[in-house]
Design a protein around this motif. Structure first.
Motif, short mmCIF file in Angstrom:
data_model
loop_
_atom_site.label_atom_id
_atom_site.label_comp_id
_atom_site.label_asym_id
_atom_site.label_seq_id
_atom_site.Cartn_x
_atom_site.Cartn_y
_atom_site.Cartn_z
N VAL A 84 0.86 -1.18 0.00
CA VAL A 84 0.00 0.00 0.00
C VAL A 84 0.90 1.23 0.00
CG1 VAL A 84 -1.85 1.24 1.16
CG2 VAL A 84 -1.78 -1.26 1.24
N ILE A 85 0.87 1.97 -1.08
CA ILE A 85 1.83 3.04 -1.31
C ILE A 85 1.16 4.40 -1.16
CG2 ILE A 85 3.40 4.07 -3.00
CD1 ILE A 85 3.52 1.19 -4.25
N LEU A 86 1.70 5.22 -0.29
CA LEU A 86 1.20 6.57 -0.06
C LEU A 86 2.10 7.54 -0.79
CD1 LEU A 86 -1.02 7.98 1.77
CD2 LEU A 86 0.85 8.49 3.33
N MET A 87 1.53 8.32 -1.70
CA MET A 87 2.30 9.34 -2.39
C MET A 87 2.28 10.62 -1.55
SD MET A 87 3.19 7.56 -4.95
CE MET A 87 4.21 8.92 -5.57
N CYS A 88 3.44 11.06 -1.08
CA CYS A 88 3.49 12.26 -0.24
C CYS A 88 4.90 12.86 -0.22
CB CYS A 88 3.03 11.95 1.18
SG CYS A 88 4.18 10.93 2.12
N PRO A 89 5.02 14.19 -0.04
CA PRO A 89 6.34 14.83 -0.02
C PRO A 89 7.23 14.35 1.12
CG PRO A 89 4.58 16.46 -0.28
CD PRO A 89 3.93 15.16 0.10
N GLN A 90 6.63 13.72 2.15
CA GLN A 90 7.41 13.28 3.30
C GLN A 90 7.96 11.86 3.13
OE1 GLN A 90 5.16 14.06 6.97
NE2 GLN A 90 3.86 15.39 5.76
N GLY A 91 7.62 11.22 2.03
CA GLY A 91 8.08 9.86 1.81
C GLY A 91 9.54 9.77 1.43
N LYS A 92 10.01 8.56 1.30
CA LYS A 92 11.41 8.36 0.89
C LYS A 92 11.57 8.73 -0.59
CE LYS A 92 12.56 4.72 4.20
NZ LYS A 92 13.07 3.33 4.38
N PRO A 93 12.68 9.36 -0.94
CA PRO A 93 12.89 9.74 -2.34
C PRO A 93 12.85 8.51 -3.25
CG PRO A 93 14.46 10.86 -0.92
CD PRO A 93 13.77 9.84 -0.06
N TYR A 94 12.16 8.63 -4.35
CA TYR A 94 11.98 7.50 -5.26
C TYR A 94 13.24 7.27 -6.09
CZ TYR A 94 9.53 4.39 -8.46
OH TYR A 94 9.12 3.30 -9.19
N THR A 95 13.58 6.03 -6.23
CA THR A 95 14.78 5.65 -6.98
C THR A 95 14.49 4.47 -7.90
OG1 THR A 95 15.50 4.06 -5.30
CG2 THR A 95 16.25 6.35 -5.03
N GLN A 96 15.41 4.23 -8.82
CA GLN A 96 15.27 3.09 -9.71
C GLN A 96 15.31 1.78 -8.92
OE1 GLN A 96 14.52 3.22 -12.82
NE2 GLN A 96 14.72 1.07 -13.39
N LYS A 97 16.08 1.75 -7.87
CA LYS A 97 16.13 0.56 -7.02
C LYS A 97 14.77 0.26 -6.44
CE LYS A 97 18.56 -1.44 -3.04
NZ LYS A 97 19.58 -1.21 -2.00
N LYS A 98 14.05 1.29 -6.04
CA LYS A 98 12.70 1.10 -5.50
C LYS A 98 11.76 0.60 -6.59
CE LYS A 98 9.78 1.50 -2.05
NZ LYS A 98 9.95 0.76 -0.78
N VAL A 148 5.49 6.73 -10.75
CA VAL A 148 5.91 5.47 -10.15
C VAL A 148 5.36 4.28 -10.94
CG1 VAL A 148 5.79 4.03 -8.09
CG2 VAL A 148 6.15 6.49 -7.86
N ILE A 149 4.08 4.32 -11.29
CA ILE A 149 3.47 3.21 -12.02
C ILE A 149 4.16 3.00 -13.35
CG2 ILE A 149 1.36 2.43 -13.15
CD1 ILE A 149 -0.18 3.85 -10.85
N ASP A 150 4.41 4.08 -14.06
CA ASP A 150 5.10 3.96 -15.35
C ASP A 150 6.46 3.30 -15.19
OD1 ASP A 150 5.20 5.22 -18.36
OD2 ASP A 150 7.17 5.32 -17.39
N SER A 151 7.21 3.75 -14.18
CA SER A 151 8.56 3.21 -13.99
C SER A 151 8.56 1.76 -13.56
CB SER A 151 9.31 4.06 -12.95
OG SER A 151 8.72 3.93 -11.67
N SER A 165 16.67 -3.65 -22.17
CA SER A 165 16.49 -2.20 -22.18
C SER A 165 16.34 -1.66 -20.76
CB SER A 165 15.24 -1.84 -23.00
OG SER A 165 15.39 -2.22 -24.34
N ALA A 166 15.56 -2.35 -19.94
CA ALA A 166 15.36 -1.92 -18.56
C ALA A 166 16.61 -2.09 -17.73
CB ALA A 166 14.20 -2.69 -17.94
N VAL A 167 17.34 -3.15 -17.97
CA VAL A 167 18.56 -3.43 -17.22
C VAL A 167 19.61 -2.36 -17.46
CG1 VAL A 167 20.44 -5.08 -16.91
CG2 VAL A 167 18.11 -5.91 -17.22
N GLN A 168 19.63 -1.77 -18.64
CA GLN A 168 20.66 -0.79 -19.01
C GLN A 168 20.25 0.65 -18.72
OE1 GLN A 168 21.40 -1.69 -23.14
NE2 GLN A 168 22.10 -3.77 -22.71
N ASP A 169 19.08 0.85 -18.12
CA ASP A 169 18.62 2.22 -17.82
C ASP A 169 19.55 2.96 -16.85
OD1 ASP A 169 16.41 2.29 -19.38
OD2 ASP A 169 15.03 1.59 -17.85
N SER A 170 19.61 4.29 -17.00
CA SER A 170 20.30 5.11 -16.02
C SER A 170 19.38 5.36 -14.80
CB SER A 170 20.68 6.46 -16.62
OG SER A 170 21.56 6.32 -17.67
N PHE A 171 20.19 5.74 -14.23
CA PHE A 171 19.42 6.13 -13.00
C PHE A 171 19.08 7.60 -13.17
CE2 PHE A 171 21.62 2.69 -12.91
CZ PHE A 171 22.94 2.89 -12.69
#
Length: 247
Positions: A84-98, A148-151, A165-171
């Motif tokens: 259950v994902i809450l979108m909010c400015p106080q959340g952890k910064p989103y990364t490719q790892k996430k 987030v959903i797109d990524s 293609s996904a494996v070679q993406d930048s961060f």
């Protein structure tokens, strides 16, 4: 993968989900999606989903009841425990790892808020992940959820046609916001802190400052670098640091 999106404006997602890679991925059966307007779940006769914040202050806060009921409704037929994902400015910064982590899940539920914020009990009792797409504020969580959903979907098997293609993406600066609460004062045994019901605005302001400082210390310590803190605030930080070391 199944994706449920809880939003007051689900129509915002139509163009994104019916275009490009997301559309092709859905047609290919890589994921299913469902839009839920959590206003449909409110028990308020005027269909309100927000209320004034306890302790005073600007803006309105999303009530717990509609969102709790909406999440529970989409969880009824879940084959496994969804994230259950809450979108909010106080959340952890989103990364490719996430993104890679979430792409391994079978079921994701996104909560997209509006107004000043969420009742804190939504955050503490329903949510498994809090995500921020950057240190800025949007009018709602919908755009962030789209990002987030797109990524995540593009990482699903065969969505891009070539899995390599996904494996070679930048961060703004300042503290993260303090917890919010609204009516009812007691929701399912979960109560609002007494200080917010006291009417003593000096104590409320101190509580909010301390909670904001603590949340920033625990989640985004880098924001405290160079910040002018009082002796009392520095003492709090030392105490939290000692608690961390001893935990």
């Amino acid at each position: 993968m199944k994706i449920d999106v809880l939003s007051l404006f689900p129509e915002m997602f139509q163009g994104v989900f019916q275009s490009s890679i997301l559309s092709k991925a859905h047609e290919a059966g890589a994921f299913q999606y469902n839009f839920v307007n959590f206003r449909d779940y409110t028990d308020n006769k005027h269909n309100k989903v927000d209320d004034y914040p306890y302790g005073g202050g600007a803006g309105m806060v999303l009530k717990p009841q509609p969102i709790f009921d909406a999440v529970e409704a989409v969880q009824q037929d879940a084959k496994s425990s969804p994230r259950v994902i809450l979108m909010c400015p106080q959340g952890k910064p989103y990364t490719q790892k996430k993104a890679e982590e979430l792409a391994k899940e079978d079921h994701l539920i996104f909560i997209c808020g509006h107004y000043e914020g969420y009742d804190e009990r939504i955050r503490t009792e329903l949510v498994t992940d809090e995500i921020s797409i950057g240190d800025y504020v949007l009018t709602g969580g919908e755009l962030g959820a789209m990002v987030v959903i797109d990524s995540v979907v593009r990482l699903l098997p065969n969505v891009l046609g070539n899995d390599d293609s996904a494996v070679q993406d930048s961060f703004s600066t300042g503290l993260l916001e303090h917890p919010h609460y609204t009516r009812p004062a007691d929701f399912r045994g979960l109560t609002v802190p007494d200080v917010l019901l006291s009417g003593n605005h000096a104590h409320i302001d101190q509580w909010r400052r301390k909670e904001a400082l603590k949340r920033t210390f625990l989640r985004r310590r880098d924001l405290l670098v160079g910040m002018d803190l009082t002796e009392e605030e520095q003492k709090w930080i030392k105490e939290w640091g000692s608690e961390e070391e001893n935990s």
